[in-house]
Design a protein around this motif. Structure first.
Motif, PDB file in Angstrom:
ATOM      1  N   LEU A  64       0.859  -1.182   0.000  1.00 55.15           N
ATOM      2  CA  LEU A  64       0.000   0.000   0.000  1.00 55.15           C
ATOM      3  C   LEU A  64       0.888   1.222   0.000  1.00 55.15           C
ATOM      4  CD1 LEU A  64      -2.694  -0.964   2.697  1.00 55.15           C
ATOM      5  CD2 LEU A  64      -2.947  -1.026   0.220  1.00 55.15           C
ATOM      6  N   ASN A  65       0.688   2.123  -0.959  1.00 53.67           N
ATOM      7  CA  ASN A  65       1.586   3.274  -1.038  1.00 53.67           C
ATOM      8  C   ASN A  65       0.967   4.519  -0.411  1.00 53.67           C
ATOM      9  OD1 ASN A  65      -0.146   4.262  -3.075  1.00 53.67           O
ATOM     10  ND2 ASN A  65       1.543   4.899  -4.397  1.00 53.67           N
ATOM     11  N   ILE A  66       1.547   5.666  -0.713  1.00 52.28           N
ATOM     12  CA  ILE A  66       1.150   6.938  -0.121  1.00 52.28           C
ATOM     13  C   ILE A  66      -0.188   7.391  -0.706  1.00 52.28           C
ATOM     14  CG2 ILE A  66       1.818   9.357   0.189  1.00 52.28           C
ATOM     15  CD1 ILE A  66       4.733   8.450  -0.242  1.00 52.28           C
ATOM     16  N   GLY A  67      -1.047   7.976   0.144  1.00 48.53           N
ATOM     17  CA  GLY A  67      -2.275   8.576  -0.358  1.00 48.53           C
ATOM     18  C   GLY A  67      -3.462   8.327   0.542  1.00 48.53           C
ATOM     19  N   THR A  68      -4.414   9.241   0.486  1.00 49.86           N
ATOM     20  CA  THR A  68      -5.607   9.102   1.315  1.00 49.86           C
ATOM     21  C   THR A  68      -6.504   7.966   0.829  1.00 49.86           C
ATOM     22  OG1 THR A  68      -6.701  10.828  -0.007  1.00 49.86           O
ATOM     23  CG2 THR A  68      -5.581  11.525   1.999  1.00 49.86           C
ATOM     24  N   SER A  69      -6.453   7.641  -0.463  1.00 50.01           N
ATOM     25  CA  SER A  69      -7.264   6.527  -0.975  1.00 50.01           C
ATOM     26  C   SER A  69      -6.709   5.189  -0.501  1.00 50.01           C
ATOM     27  CB  SER A  69      -7.324   6.567  -2.503  1.00 50.01           C
ATOM     28  OG  SER A  69      -8.030   7.709  -2.948  1.00 50.01           O
ATOM     29  N   THR A 111       4.627  -1.118   3.274  1.00 49.99           N
ATOM     30  CA  THR A 111       4.112   0.225   2.989  1.00 49.99           C
ATOM     31  C   THR A 111       5.182   1.287   3.183  1.00 49.99           C
ATOM     32  OG1 THR A 111       2.339   1.816   3.474  1.00 49.99           O
ATOM     33  CG2 THR A 111       3.256   0.596   5.355  1.00 49.99           C
ATOM     34  N   ASN A 112       5.083   2.330   2.401  1.00 45.13           N
ATOM     35  CA  ASN A 112       5.900   3.533   2.618  1.00 45.13           C
ATOM     36  C   ASN A 112       5.013   4.675   3.107  1.00 45.13           C
ATOM     37  OD1 ASN A 112       4.592   3.835   0.075  1.00 45.13           O
ATOM     38  ND2 ASN A 112       6.164   5.252  -0.644  1.00 45.13           N
TER      39      ASN A 112
END
Length: 253
Positions: free
Chosen positions: A97-102, A120-121
């Motif tokens: 799972l990467n960066i972001g509100t979604s 995750t980052n």
């Protein structure tokens, strides 16, 4: 109501929804279409909005809107997208799972899953999943972006290169009409591209506000994405491209 009162409210609605329409604003404020068109023209002339057919959007640029503003933008749509995405994620897999509100919304939707290893980052994703007893969490390290808890840079990319995950779920800041996924931060783009290379399968989560935005840095094409989860039908040319690319499109309700 005077324009000095309407203008801040129009800008707040644009930040919250990603786009405002002439018809919607006229009904909301109880004024004529001509009045709203003048308001939007004034806001566009001052660089605060960008006119599009039937309304206006936040202006294109090289800087993303703030994390707190993004976090409260379209929360219902993001939650629906996250649920639809989570339904397609099986138990007993490795997941990025990467960066972001979604992607943070997807992390919330995973609490019913079992035996996941999540790389995750995104410090926020790690914190969301920290209480999940059936989830192993690996945080990449890297340069901490204090504004949103993202970890970027060479160290993050090098850590990701040590993995070959079953599935990656990524977000983007904008989606171009030719199907390109776009972002603002070059370091983040490099990390996202590494994620794509190190994943057997990739999902994109992005709400429809991304359809009317632009950003300067290219991550990849939808042709490289296996499934795209969003909240509104794609226009016919882009939907046709997705069919040609065999990119499955899921429209959450």
């Amino acid at each position: 109501m005077s324009q000095t009162i309407r203008h801040p409210e129009i800008l707040e609605m644009a930040r919250r929804e990603g786009k405002v329409t002439v018809d919607g604003l006229a009904a909301f404020f109880g004024v004529t279409l001509q009045t709203i068109r003048r308001d939007l023209t004034d806001l566009a002339d001052s660089g605060q909005l960008e006119r599009v057919h039937g309304g206006a959007v936040l202006p294109s640029g090289t800087t993303n809107i703030g994390y707190e503003e993004r976090r409260v933008l379209n929360p219902g749509s993001k939650a629906a997208i996250a649920r639809a995405c989570a339904e397609q994620i099986p138990d007993n897999i490795s997941l990025f799972l990467n960066i972001g509100t979604s992607t943070e919304a997807v992390a919330h939707a995973l609490h019913g899953h079992r035996n996941l290893m999540v790389v995750t980052n995104n410090m926020n994703v790690a914190n969301i999943l920290a209480g999940h007893s059936s989830c192993e969490i690996v945080v990449t390290g890297g340069n901490l972006r204090r504004t949103d808890g993202g970890l970027v840079g060479n160290l993050a990319a090098k850590t990701i290169e040590q993995f070959k995950v079953d599935l990656a779920v990524i977000g983007c800041s904008a989606l171009d009409q030719d199907g390109d996924l776009l972002d603002f931060d070059i370091q983040e783009v490099g990390v996202s591209q590494t994620i794509l290379r190190q994943s057997r399968k990739t999902f994109l989560v992005a709400d429809s506000s991304k359809f009317t935005r632009t950003a300067p840095a290219r991550i990849a094409s939808l042709a490289e994405i296996d499934s795209f989860f969003t909240d509104a039908p794609l226009d016919k040319p882009l939907a046709s491209r997705c069919a040609d690319w065999q990119t499955a499109v899921f429209v959450a309700e």
